[in-house]
Write a protein that holds these residues in place. Structure first.
Motif, PDB file in Angstrom:
ATOM      1  N   GLY A   1     -25.737   5.515 -17.503  1.00  0.00           N
ATOM      2  CA  GLY A   1     -25.206   4.236 -17.172  1.00  0.00           C
ATOM      3  C   GLY A   1     -25.615   3.580 -18.498  1.00  0.00           C
ATOM      4  O   GLY A   1     -25.589   4.223 -19.673  1.00  0.00           O
ATOM      5  N   ALA A   2     -25.737   2.266 -18.337  1.00  0.00           N
ATOM      6  CA  ALA A   2     -25.773   1.345 -19.426  1.00  0.00           C
ATOM      7  C   ALA A   2     -27.410   1.159 -19.642  1.00  0.00           C
ATOM      8  O   ALA A   2     -27.852  -0.065 -19.787  1.00  0.00           O
ATOM      9  CB  ALA A   2     -25.222   0.077 -19.461  1.00  0.00           C
ATOM     10  N   ALA A   3     -27.967   2.119 -19.637  1.00  0.00           N
ATOM     11  CA  ALA A   3     -29.488   1.962 -19.859  1.00  0.00           C
ATOM     12  C   ALA A   3     -30.004   1.856 -21.369  1.00  0.00           C
ATOM     13  O   ALA A   3     -29.266   2.158 -22.184  1.00  0.00           O
ATOM     14  CB  ALA A   3     -30.457   3.438 -19.563  1.00  0.00           C
ATOM     15  N   ASP A   4     -30.836   0.960 -21.445  1.00  0.00           N
ATOM     16  CA  ASP A   4     -31.585   0.499 -22.798  1.00  0.00           C
ATOM     17  C   ASP A   4     -32.524   1.536 -23.267  1.00  0.00           C
ATOM     18  O   ASP A   4     -32.662   1.533 -24.558  1.00  0.00           O
ATOM     19  CB  ASP A   4     -32.296  -0.877 -22.752  1.00  0.00           C
ATOM     20  N   MET A   5     -33.044   2.426 -22.213  1.00  0.00           N
ATOM     21  CA  MET A   5     -34.023   3.118 -22.537  1.00  0.00           C
ATOM     22  C   MET A   5     -33.879   4.285 -21.815  1.00  0.00           C
ATOM     23  O   MET A   5     -33.534   4.094 -20.363  1.00  0.00           O
ATOM     24  CB  MET A   5     -35.530   2.916 -22.467  1.00  0.00           C
ATOM     25  N   VAL A   6     -34.097   5.727 -22.047  1.00  0.00           N
ATOM     26  CA  VAL A   6     -34.110   6.810 -21.209  1.00  0.00           C
ATOM     27  C   VAL A   6     -35.271   7.558 -21.346  1.00  0.00           C
ATOM     28  O   VAL A   6     -35.632   7.914 -22.684  1.00  0.00           O
ATOM     29  CB  VAL A   6     -32.682   7.668 -21.594  1.00  0.00           C
ATOM     30  N   TYR A   7     -35.995   7.839 -20.331  1.00  0.00           N
ATOM     31  CA  TYR A   7     -37.327   8.905 -20.346  1.00  0.00           C
ATOM     32  C   TYR A   7     -36.781  10.401 -19.926  1.00  0.00           C
ATOM     33  O   TYR A   7     -36.584  10.260 -18.752  1.00  0.00           O
ATOM     34  CB  TYR A   7     -38.215   8.460 -19.959  1.00  0.00           C
ATOM     35  N   VAL A   8     -36.765  11.485 -20.738  1.00  0.00           N
ATOM     36  CA  VAL A   8     -36.363  12.723 -20.169  1.00  0.00           C
ATOM     37  C   VAL A   8     -37.578  13.340 -19.722  1.00  0.00           C
ATOM     38  O   VAL A   8     -38.646  13.536 -20.717  1.00  0.00           O
ATOM     39  CB  VAL A   8     -35.796  13.441 -21.350  1.00  0.00           C
ATOM     40  N   GLY A   9     -37.786  13.694 -18.592  1.00  0.00           N
ATOM     41  CA  GLY A   9     -39.146  14.373 -18.174  1.00  0.00           C
ATOM     42  C   GLY A   9     -39.287  15.670 -18.871  1.00  0.00           C
ATOM     43  O   GLY A   9     -38.357  16.198 -19.256  1.00  0.00           O
ATOM     44  N   SER A  10     -40.629  16.064 -18.754  1.00  0.00           N
ATOM     45  CA  SER A  10     -40.898  17.304 -19.393  1.00  0.00           C
ATOM     46  C   SER A  10     -40.477  18.638 -18.801  1.00  0.00           C
ATOM     47  O   SER A  10     -40.222  19.645 -19.415  1.00  0.00           O
ATOM     48  CB  SER A  10     -42.546  17.374 -19.425  1.00  0.00           C
ATOM     49  N   ASP A  11     -39.900  18.489 -17.469  1.00  0.00           N
ATOM     50  CA  ASP A  11     -39.357  19.541 -16.738  1.00  0.00           C
ATOM     51  C   ASP A  11     -37.946  19.645 -17.041  1.00  0.00           C
ATOM     52  O   ASP A  11     -37.351  20.688 -16.731  1.00  0.00           O
ATOM     53  CB  ASP A  11     -39.410  19.461 -15.000  1.00  0.00           C
ATOM     54  N   ARG A  12     -37.354  18.732 -17.835  1.00  0.00           N
ATOM     55  CA  ARG A  12     -35.940  18.881 -17.942  1.00  0.00           C
ATOM     56  C   ARG A  12     -35.601  18.712 -19.672  1.00  0.00           C
ATOM     57  O   ARG A  12     -34.874  18.068 -20.184  1.00  0.00           O
ATOM     58  CB  ARG A  12     -35.077  17.575 -17.545  1.00  0.00           C
ATOM     59  N   ALA A  13     -36.619  19.387 -20.205  1.00  0.00           N
ATOM     60  CA  ALA A  13     -36.746  19.360 -21.716  1.00  0.00           C
ATOM     61  C   ALA A  13     -35.262  19.901 -22.428  1.00  0.00           C
ATOM     62  O   ALA A  13     -34.536  19.496 -23.447  1.00  0.00           O
ATOM     63  CB  ALA A  13     -37.673  20.216 -22.474  1.00  0.00           C
ATOM     64  N   GLU A  14     -34.632  20.815 -21.789  1.00  0.00           N
ATOM     65  CA  GLU A  14     -33.417  21.215 -22.245  1.00  0.00           C
ATOM     66  C   GLU A  14     -32.359  20.206 -22.077  1.00  0.00           C
ATOM     67  O   GLU A  14     -31.169  20.413 -22.854  1.00  0.00           O
ATOM     68  CB  GLU A  14     -32.882  22.473 -21.285  1.00  0.00           C
ATOM     69  N   ASP A  15     -32.456  19.250 -21.651  1.00  0.00           N
ATOM     70  CA  ASP A  15     -31.455  18.321 -21.277  1.00  0.00           C
ATOM     71  C   ASP A  15     -31.403  17.013 -22.379  1.00  0.00           C
ATOM     72  O   ASP A  15     -30.472  16.235 -22.319  1.00  0.00           O
ATOM     73  CB  ASP A  15     -31.609  17.485 -19.898  1.00  0.00           C
ATOM     74  N   VAL A  16     -32.372  17.063 -23.404  1.00  0.00           N
ATOM     75  CA  VAL A  16     -32.413  16.143 -24.312  1.00  0.00           C
ATOM     76  C   VAL A  16     -31.175  15.893 -25.048  1.00  0.00           C
ATOM     77  O   VAL A  16     -30.626  14.970 -25.511  1.00  0.00           O
ATOM     78  CB  VAL A  16     -33.678  16.408 -25.197  1.00  0.00           C
ATOM     79  N   ALA A  17     -30.691  17.018 -25.682  1.00  0.00           N
ATOM     80  CA  ALA A  17     -29.303  17.256 -26.373  1.00  0.00           C
ATOM     81  C   ALA A  17     -28.452  16.573 -25.529  1.00  0.00           C
ATOM     82  O   ALA A  17     -27.590  15.866 -26.199  1.00  0.00           O
ATOM     83  CB  ALA A  17     -29.194  18.754 -26.813  1.00  0.00           C
ATOM     84  N   ALA A  18     -28.189  16.847 -24.339  1.00  0.00           N
ATOM     85  CA  ALA A  18     -27.196  16.355 -23.359  1.00  0.00           C
ATOM     86  C   ALA A  18     -27.251  14.956 -23.367  1.00  0.00           C
ATOM     87  O   ALA A  18     -25.992  14.205 -23.401  1.00  0.00           O
ATOM     88  CB  ALA A  18     -27.099  17.157 -22.134  1.00  0.00           C
ATOM     89  N   VAL A  19     -28.520  14.220 -23.157  1.00  0.00           N
ATOM     90  CA  VAL A  19     -28.631  12.857 -23.078  1.00  0.00           C
ATOM     91  C   VAL A  19     -28.132  12.210 -24.365  1.00  0.00           C
ATOM     92  O   VAL A  19     -27.574  11.218 -24.088  1.00  0.00           O
ATOM     93  CB  VAL A  19     -30.163  12.471 -22.728  1.00  0.00           C
ATOM     94  N   ALA A  20     -28.620  12.925 -25.601  1.00  0.00           N
ATOM     95  CA  ALA A  20     -28.166  12.264 -26.734  1.00  0.00           C
ATOM     96  C   ALA A  20     -26.695  12.198 -27.099  1.00  0.00           C
ATOM     97  O   ALA A  20     -26.190  11.323 -27.607  1.00  0.00           O
ATOM     98  CB  ALA A  20     -28.926  13.289 -27.945  1.00  0.00           C
ATOM     99  N   THR A  21     -25.904  13.044 -26.448  1.00  0.00           N
ATOM    100  CA  THR A  21     -24.467  13.231 -26.505  1.00  0.00           C
ATOM    101  C   THR A  21     -23.977  12.173 -25.651  1.00  0.00           C
ATOM    102  O   THR A  21     -23.273  11.446 -25.967  1.00  0.00           O
ATOM    103  CB  THR A  21     -24.034  14.492 -26.146  1.00  0.00           C
ATOM    104  N   GLN A  22     -24.668  12.281 -24.364  1.00  0.00           N
ATOM    105  CA  GLN A  22     -24.163  11.043 -23.623  1.00  0.00           C
ATOM    106  C   GLN A  22     -24.271   9.641 -23.944  1.00  0.00           C
ATOM    107  O   GLN A  22     -23.256   8.605 -23.793  1.00  0.00           O
ATOM    108  CB  GLN A  22     -25.026  11.326 -22.065  1.00  0.00           C
ATOM    109  N   VAL A  23     -25.256   9.317 -24.676  1.00  0.00           N
ATOM    110  CA  VAL A  23     -25.548   8.072 -25.090  1.00  0.00           C
ATOM    111  C   VAL A  23     -25.271   7.753 -26.782  1.00  0.00           C
ATOM    112  O   VAL A  23     -25.453   6.717 -27.147  1.00  0.00           O
ATOM    113  CB  VAL A  23     -26.887   7.442 -24.887  1.00  0.00           C
ATOM    114  N   ALA A  24     -24.415   8.660 -27.164  1.00  0.00           N
ATOM    115  CA  ALA A  24     -24.024   8.658 -28.504  1.00  0.00           C
ATOM    116  C   ALA A  24     -23.557   7.347 -29.057  1.00  0.00           C
ATOM    117  O   ALA A  24     -22.645   6.793 -28.257  1.00  0.00           O
ATOM    118  CB  ALA A  24     -23.219   9.684 -29.101  1.00  0.00           C
ATOM    119  N   ASP A  25     -23.990   6.790 -30.064  1.00  0.00           N
ATOM    120  CA  ASP A  25     -23.259   5.280 -30.261  1.00  0.00           C
ATOM    121  C   ASP A  25     -23.461   4.095 -29.626  1.00  0.00           C
ATOM    122  O   ASP A  25     -23.113   3.126 -29.740  1.00  0.00           O
ATOM    123  CB  ASP A  25     -21.827   5.371 -30.728  1.00  0.00           C
ATOM    124  N   ARG A  26     -24.837   4.298 -28.738  1.00  0.00           N
ATOM    125  CA  ARG A  26     -25.161   3.243 -27.716  1.00  0.00           C
ATOM    126  C   ARG A  26     -26.375   2.897 -28.199  1.00  0.00           C
ATOM    127  O   ARG A  26     -27.067   3.741 -28.756  1.00  0.00           O
ATOM    128  CB  ARG A  26     -25.133   3.797 -26.253  1.00  0.00           C
TER     129      ARG A  26
END
Length: 216
Positions: free
Chosen positions: A108-133
């Motif tokens: 959503g419209a988060a100002d900060m996102v913390y990606v838990g250590s068990d979901r390390a593989e999702d960092v790239a997906a998060v970066a894509t999701q919030v691109a240009d935000r």
């Protein structure tokens, strides 16, 4: 020159260390007698997440939002500790709202996102999701900066430390204080500069800078 550099680093380290210790004290005040000497990794990370907001500037476009939103991807321990710490406190003069998510699509419209250590593989997906935000991505894995996070937690000698990517912060429109950079274990460049950091400085010129740290 070396003496001035060491004195400056010690000054910054003492400032941030004191702020973090105070925040930990607030987090654990009800159970201080039982937990006075040792804090969980999740609790320390929660304190860091809170303190980061005092050393990072978000764009003016975010000022009209009614609350400061922090999404926690699959790390209940960090989310619960951060929720306790932020109870009744404001971030950027706004009420702080911490919420748990299970998918990058739920940020959503988060100002900060913390990606838990068990979901390390999702960092790239998060970066894509919030691109240009204007969203600060914080990860907790080896190679987190290379996958798109602006701040990445590390364990060094059983202590929580962090490293910073100025390039990722710049893409999100965020400016990181030179005080925070001065105690990072590693700062990746990429053409970005920090708040109060002169453009022609040593840090700005070097693509990678290593700085010793001692937060506690």
């Amino acid at each position: 020159m070396l003496r001035r550099h060491c004195a400056s680093w010690c000054h910054h380290s003492r400032i941030l260390g004191a702020l973090l210790i105070c925040a930990i004290g607030l987090l654990y005040m009800p159970a201080r007698a039982q937990n006075a000497e040792r804090y969980s990794e999740d609790a320390v990370k929660a304190v860091f997440l809170y303190r980061f907001t005092g050393f990072i500037d978000w764009p003016r476009s975010t000022q009209s939002a009614s609350e400061f939103r922090i999404a926690i991807l699959d790390s209940d321990g960090v989310a619960d500790a951060l929720g306790r710490l932020l109870a009744g406190r404001a971030i950027k003069d706004k009420p702080a709202h911490v919420y748990k998510i299970k998918r990058a699509q739920d940020i959503g419209a988060a100002d900060m996102v913390y990606v838990g250590s068990d979901r390390a593989e999702d960092v790239a997906a998060v970066a894509t999701q919030v691109a240009d935000r204007p969203t600060l991505i914080v990860s907790s894995e080896n190679g987190g900066l290379e996958r798109g996070s602006a701040v990445n937690f590390l364990l060094v000698d059983q202590h929580v430390r962090f490293e910073v990517s100025l390039a990722a912060a710049s893409r999100a429109g965020l400016r990181i204080s030179s005080d925070m950079l001065s105690v990072a274990t590693r700062v990746l460049g990429g053409g970005a500069t920090a708040i109060d950091q002169p453009t022609g400085s040593r840090l700005a010129r070097q693509p990678v800078a290593y700085v010793p740290t001692s937060f506690f």
